[in-house]
Design a protein around this motif. Structure first.
Motif, PDB file in Angstrom:
ATOM      1  N   PHE A 218     -11.778  -1.602   0.336  1.00 32.81           N
ATOM      2  CA  PHE A 218     -10.683  -1.600  -0.636  1.00 32.81           C
ATOM      3  C   PHE A 218     -11.027  -0.869  -1.931  1.00 32.81           C
ATOM      4  CE2 PHE A 218     -10.254  -5.383   2.034  1.00 32.81           C
ATOM      5  CZ  PHE A 218      -8.956  -5.217   2.507  1.00 32.81           C
ATOM      6  N   VAL A 219     -12.307  -0.772  -2.263  1.00 31.85           N
ATOM      7  CA  VAL A 219     -12.686  -0.143  -3.534  1.00 31.85           C
ATOM      8  C   VAL A 219     -13.626   1.037  -3.345  1.00 31.85           C
ATOM      9  CG1 VAL A 219     -12.397  -2.315  -4.777  1.00 31.85           C
ATOM     10  CG2 VAL A 219     -14.651  -1.731  -3.878  1.00 31.85           C
ATOM     11  N   GLY A 220     -14.245   1.133  -2.176  1.00 33.01           N
ATOM     12  CA  GLY A 220     -15.262   2.163  -1.965  1.00 33.01           C
ATOM     13  C   GLY A 220     -14.750   3.576  -2.134  1.00 33.01           C
ATOM     14  N   HIS A 221     -13.507   3.840  -1.668  1.00 33.29           N
ATOM     15  CA  HIS A 221     -12.981   5.204  -1.734  1.00 33.29           C
ATOM     16  C   HIS A 221     -12.720   5.671  -3.165  1.00 33.29           C
ATOM     17  CE1 HIS A 221      -9.359   2.722  -1.975  1.00 33.29           C
ATOM     18  NE2 HIS A 221      -8.746   3.758  -2.506  1.00 33.29           N
ATOM     19  N   LYS A 222     -12.776   4.762  -4.131  1.00 37.45           N
ATOM     20  CA  LYS A 222     -12.557   5.134  -5.526  1.00 37.45           C
ATOM     21  C   LYS A 222     -13.802   5.788  -6.134  1.00 37.45           C
ATOM     22  CE  LYS A 222      -9.145   1.458  -6.275  1.00 37.45           C
ATOM     23  NZ  LYS A 222      -8.761   0.260  -7.055  1.00 37.45           N
ATOM     24  N   ILE A 223     -14.929   5.617  -5.467  1.00 33.64           N
ATOM     25  CA  ILE A 223     -16.174   6.252  -5.898  1.00 33.64           C
ATOM     26  C   ILE A 223     -16.446   7.427  -4.969  1.00 33.64           C
ATOM     27  CG2 ILE A 223     -18.637   5.918  -6.329  1.00 33.64           C
ATOM     28  CD1 ILE A 223     -18.069   2.921  -6.531  1.00 33.64           C
ATOM     29  N   PRO A 224     -16.738   8.610  -5.494  1.00 29.51           N
ATOM     30  CA  PRO A 224     -16.997   9.767  -4.633  1.00 29.51           C
ATOM     31  C   PRO A 224     -18.016   9.446  -3.545  1.00 29.51           C
ATOM     32  CG  PRO A 224     -16.892  10.460  -6.916  1.00 29.51           C
ATOM     33  CD  PRO A 224     -16.826   8.959  -6.920  1.00 29.51           C
ATOM     34  N   LEU A 225     -17.726   9.902  -2.339  1.00 31.72           N
ATOM     35  CA  LEU A 225     -18.554   9.589  -1.183  1.00 31.72           C
ATOM     36  C   LEU A 225     -20.005  10.016  -1.380  1.00 31.72           C
ATOM     37  CD1 LEU A 225     -18.740   8.600   1.771  1.00 31.72           C
ATOM     38  CD2 LEU A 225     -18.150  10.918   2.471  1.00 31.72           C
ATOM     39  N   LYS A 226     -20.207  11.217  -1.898  1.00 37.18           N
ATOM     40  CA  LYS A 226     -21.577  11.728  -2.067  1.00 37.18           C
ATOM     41  C   LYS A 226     -22.381  10.828  -2.996  1.00 37.18           C
ATOM     42  CE  LYS A 226     -24.119  15.968  -3.115  1.00 37.18           C
ATOM     43  NZ  LYS A 226     -24.005  17.399  -3.475  1.00 37.18           N
ATOM     44  N   ILE A 227     -21.750  10.350  -4.059  1.00 35.69           N
ATOM     45  CA  ILE A 227     -22.438   9.459  -5.000  1.00 35.69           C
ATOM     46  C   ILE A 227     -22.814   8.153  -4.311  1.00 35.69           C
ATOM     47  CG2 ILE A 227     -22.150   8.084  -7.104  1.00 35.69           C
ATOM     48  CD1 ILE A 227     -20.483  10.332  -8.245  1.00 35.69           C
ATOM     49  N   ARG A 228     -21.880   7.588  -3.541  1.00 36.87           N
ATOM     50  CA  ARG A 228     -22.163   6.339  -2.824  1.00 36.87           C
ATOM     51  C   ARG A 228     -23.366   6.491  -1.898  1.00 36.87           C
ATOM     52  NH1 ARG A 228     -17.218   4.933   0.433  1.00 36.87           N
ATOM     53  NH2 ARG A 228     -16.276   6.828  -0.349  1.00 36.87           N
ATOM     54  N   MET A 229     -23.371   7.588  -1.130  1.00 34.63           N
ATOM     55  CA  MET A 229     -24.426   7.792  -0.139  1.00 34.63           C
ATOM     56  C   MET A 229     -25.783   8.010  -0.816  1.00 34.63           C
ATOM     57  SD  MET A 229     -22.871   7.693   2.893  1.00 34.63           S
ATOM     58  CE  MET A 229     -23.644   8.746   4.122  1.00 34.63           C
ATOM     59  N   VAL A 230     -25.816   8.859  -1.835  1.00 34.87           N
ATOM     60  CA  VAL A 230     -27.079   9.187  -2.492  1.00 34.87           C
ATOM     61  C   VAL A 230     -27.640   7.978  -3.245  1.00 34.87           C
ATOM     62  CG1 VAL A 230     -28.137  10.598  -4.303  1.00 34.87           C
ATOM     63  CG2 VAL A 230     -26.575  11.651  -2.662  1.00 34.87           C
ATOM     64  N   VAL A 231     -26.784   7.264  -3.967  1.00 30.02           N
ATOM     65  CA  VAL A 231     -27.251   6.116  -4.752  1.00 30.02           C
ATOM     66  C   VAL A 231     -27.783   5.005  -3.842  1.00 30.02           C
ATOM     67  CG1 VAL A 231     -26.499   4.236  -6.268  1.00 30.02           C
ATOM     68  CG2 VAL A 231     -25.792   6.581  -6.749  1.00 30.02           C
ATOM     69  N   THR A 232     -27.057   4.695  -2.771  1.00 25.05           N
ATOM     70  CA  THR A 232     -27.515   3.618  -1.888  1.00 25.05           C
ATOM     71  C   THR A 232     -28.798   3.987  -1.153  1.00 25.05           C
ATOM     72  OG1 THR A 232     -25.962   4.432  -0.191  1.00 25.05           O
ATOM     73  CG2 THR A 232     -25.242   2.587  -1.550  1.00 25.05           C
ATOM     74  N   LEU A 233     -28.922   5.234  -0.706  1.00 28.56           N
ATOM     75  CA  LEU A 233     -30.164   5.666  -0.054  1.00 28.56           C
ATOM     76  C   LEU A 233     -31.333   5.606  -1.036  1.00 28.56           C
ATOM     77  CD1 LEU A 233     -29.055   8.683   2.175  1.00 28.56           C
ATOM     78  CD2 LEU A 233     -30.097   6.557   2.965  1.00 28.56           C
ATOM     79  N   SER A 234     -31.104   6.030  -2.273  1.00 27.18           N
ATOM     80  CA  SER A 234     -32.158   5.984  -3.293  1.00 27.18           C
ATOM     81  C   SER A 234     -32.563   4.540  -3.584  1.00 27.18           C
ATOM     82  CB  SER A 234     -31.671   6.659  -4.577  1.00 27.18           C
ATOM     83  OG  SER A 234     -31.311   8.014  -4.337  1.00 27.18           O
ATOM     84  N   PHE A 235     -31.573   3.664  -3.651  1.00 22.05           N
ATOM     85  CA  PHE A 235     -31.830   2.253  -3.907  1.00 22.05           C
ATOM     86  C   PHE A 235     -32.658   1.650  -2.771  1.00 22.05           C
ATOM     87  CE2 PHE A 235     -30.820  -2.236  -4.392  1.00 22.05           C
ATOM     88  CZ  PHE A 235     -30.814  -2.384  -5.768  1.00 22.05           C
ATOM     89  N   MET A 236     -32.282   1.946  -1.527  1.00 23.84           N
ATOM     90  CA  MET A 236     -33.029   1.453  -0.375  1.00 23.84           C
ATOM     91  C   MET A 236     -34.460   1.964  -0.395  1.00 23.84           C
ATOM     92  SD  MET A 236     -29.990   1.951   2.450  1.00 23.84           S
ATOM     93  CE  MET A 236     -31.050   1.741   3.893  1.00 23.84           C
ATOM     94  N   LEU A 237     -34.631   3.219  -0.753  1.00 23.26           N
ATOM     95  CA  LEU A 237     -35.972   3.812  -0.786  1.00 23.26           C
ATOM     96  C   LEU A 237     -36.858   3.115  -1.813  1.00 23.26           C
ATOM     97  CD1 LEU A 237     -37.948   6.002   0.101  1.00 23.26           C
ATOM     98  CD2 LEU A 237     -36.916   7.524  -1.591  1.00 23.26           C
ATOM     99  N   VAL A 238     -36.328   2.866  -3.010  1.00 19.12           N
ATOM    100  CA  VAL A 238     -37.116   2.226  -4.078  1.00 19.12           C
ATOM    101  C   VAL A 238     -37.593   0.841  -3.652  1.00 19.12           C
ATOM    102  CG1 VAL A 238     -36.969   1.230  -6.393  1.00 19.12           C
ATOM    103  CG2 VAL A 238     -36.063   3.522  -5.967  1.00 19.12           C
ATOM    104  N   PHE A 239     -36.694   0.031  -3.075  1.00 21.49           N
ATOM    105  CA  PHE A 239     -37.078  -1.330  -2.708  1.00 21.49           C
ATOM    106  C   PHE A 239     -37.998  -1.356  -1.495  1.00 21.49           C
ATOM    107  CE2 PHE A 239     -34.083  -2.876  -5.765  1.00 21.49           C
ATOM    108  CZ  PHE A 239     -34.552  -4.150  -6.074  1.00 21.49           C
TER     109      PHE A 239
END
Length: 469
Positions: free
Chosen positions: A128-149
């Motif tokens: 319901f809210v995900g499409h309001k954030i650019p797809l590329k930003i969602r993918m890059v931020v979440t992958l970066s977050f997963m990598l850090v942890f």
């Protein structure tokens, strides 16, 4: 003039170009005072030729991204020996099941809750809210977050945490919560974008998910074969995950800048049979079409497929690996029975057949456009629950062992894995075909939500089924 009907909006915001151009005024018809664009079937009206996926690079990137999507879950559950070592009772230094500390005893339940509850909440909100954030930003931020942890988890493997076990326990649970939220956001975005590509790319993504399970199982078997310590094995597990996530991040950045990716994401071409009449405003240049997304309408179109994939994963996770991981060989004590039987049969054999089932669905694509048949076949998988609970799962206190043959257990594990993979891919392949072009991302994200909620329901039922043994 031979025409087909165009259901794809031909005028969109600046991020999207039209796939077709009006060759002359004869292609504009008037219907009730509104301009209607009629697109000839003749492919010569295409403005752009479909770009080539050179060296199948995009295909392999989607494979890699699919593998990365479930890495947090796969690598945390296969490192059980490591967690038992970290949370052992220091007074007797034991990791055996019969002499577990309080932290050892509750860790599995806590990690299951920490994985499923936040993930389920995130999956219910994202469409319901995900499409309001650019797809590329969602993918890059979440992958970066997963990598850090994951890097933090890897670093802590070789750090002595014996004197601050409670704090390490809390940090681990917080990491699991955040990793699974990030993984859920990433998974929704991944299925949202791959739904716009040809079917083979969807197959690559869902096959990659099964490949993640295979890699985790092979890592565990390899460490057992080498006789590695719990910390050494865990270091290999988490380091492998670090490498995969980093490569996935770099690969997605490469993919998102390619012509092939942008052609499908921005234009989402369909076959000529899919095009329909499209109402256009009188002033084409001044009044671009605003595409309204109705979540309820999308849900009405896909709910049967969504329910099918939810049911598929609820059944699978209710007994895998909670029950199947407890099944022991009935052929007496040996190196095979005591050490390799569970990781090879329970984890690796299931993952290999899950992978094969996804590949098979990509080729057969049956049943096609028959959602109720897919749902009916998914319900038949309920038979696996009583079967595996009657196998030689130990310890048990209530039910008798009724299946004493390793060969029957192995055969059913093969079918169990094949059907899980097959119905996962069939449902994911079917949804993009039954929604409008501009609805594909939301519809595919909803399917990822159904899948994730199935994981949560199944994991919860697994804790109950263990108590019923």
């Amino acid at each position: 003039m031979d025409t087909s009907i165009n259901s794809r909006p031909l005028l969109q915001s600046s991020e999207t170009d039209s796939d077709f151009e009006v060759e002359s005024q004869k292609d504009l018809a008037v219907d009730g005072g509104n301009d209607v664009l009629v697109v000839p079937k003749d492919s010569r009206t295409l403005k752009h030729r479909e770009p080539i996926d050179r060296f199948n690079a995009s295909y392999f990137v989607f494979y890699l991204l699919g593998t990365t999507a479930l890495l947090p879950w796969f690598f945390f559950i296969t490192a059980e020996e490591y967690w038992m070592f970290k949370f052992r009772d220091l007074s007797n230094n034991s990791t055996s099941a019969s002499n577990r500390s309080e932290l050892q005893a509750c860790f599995t339940s806590y990690i299951s809750i920490a994985s499923t509850v936040p993930s389920t909440i995130a999956l219910l909100i994202i469409p319901f809210v995900g499409h309001k954030i650019p797809l590329k930003i969602r993918m890059v931020v979440t992958l970066s977050f997963m990598l850090v942890f994951f890097i933090l988890t890897t670093v802590l493997v070789n750090i002595d945490t014996d004197h601050w076990q409670n704090e390490f326990f809390t940090f681990t649970l917080v990491s699991v919560v955040l990793l699974n939220i990030a993984s859920s956001i990433f998974q929704c975005g991944l299925f949202g974008v791959v739904g716009k590509f040809p079917p083979q790319y969807i197959t690559a993504t869902v096959s990659g998910q099964a490949l993640g399970g295979m890699l985790a199982a092979l890592a565990e078997i390899g460490s057992l074969w080498l006789g590695a310590s719990p910390t050494s094995s865990a270091f290999v597990y988490f380091l492998t995950a670090d490498v995969f996530i980093l490569i996935s991040l770099v690969s997605f950045l490469f993919l998102s800048n390619s012509k092939f990716y942008n052609y499908y994401v921005n234009n989402t071409p369909r076959s000529s049979e899919d095009y329909q009449y499209e109402q256009l405003p009188r002033s084409i240049e001044d009044s671009p079409i605003v595409r309204h997304i109705s979540y309820l309408d999308i849900l009405k179109k896909i709910w049967i497929y969504g329910l099918s994939v939810w049911l598929c994963y609820t059944i699978t996770l209710s007994i895998y690996p909670s029950v199947t991981g407890l099944v022991s060989s009935t052929r007496g004590h040996s190196t095979w029975s005591d050490i390799y039987f569970v990781p090879v049969i329970c984890y690796l054999l299931f993952s290999v057949n899950d992978y094969m089932g996804r590949l098979l669905a990509g080729y057969l694509r049956w049943p096609n456009n028959k959602p109720w048949l897919v749902f009916f076949l998914s319900t038949l998988r309920f038979v696996f629950i009583p079967f595996f609970m009657l196998c030689n799962a130990q310890p048990r206190h209530h039910l008798r062992v009724m299946v004493h043959s390793d060969y029957i257990f192995i055969a059913m594990t093969v079918i169990f894995g094949l059907t899980n993979g097959y119905f996962t891919n069939i449902t994911m392949l079917s949804v993009p075909k039954i929604v409008h072009v501009h609805e594909i991302e939301v519809a595919s994200s909803m399917m990822a939500t159904f899948l994730g909620v199935g994981l949560a329901f199944g994991s919860t039922l697994g804790l109950i089924f263990i108590e019923l043994l």
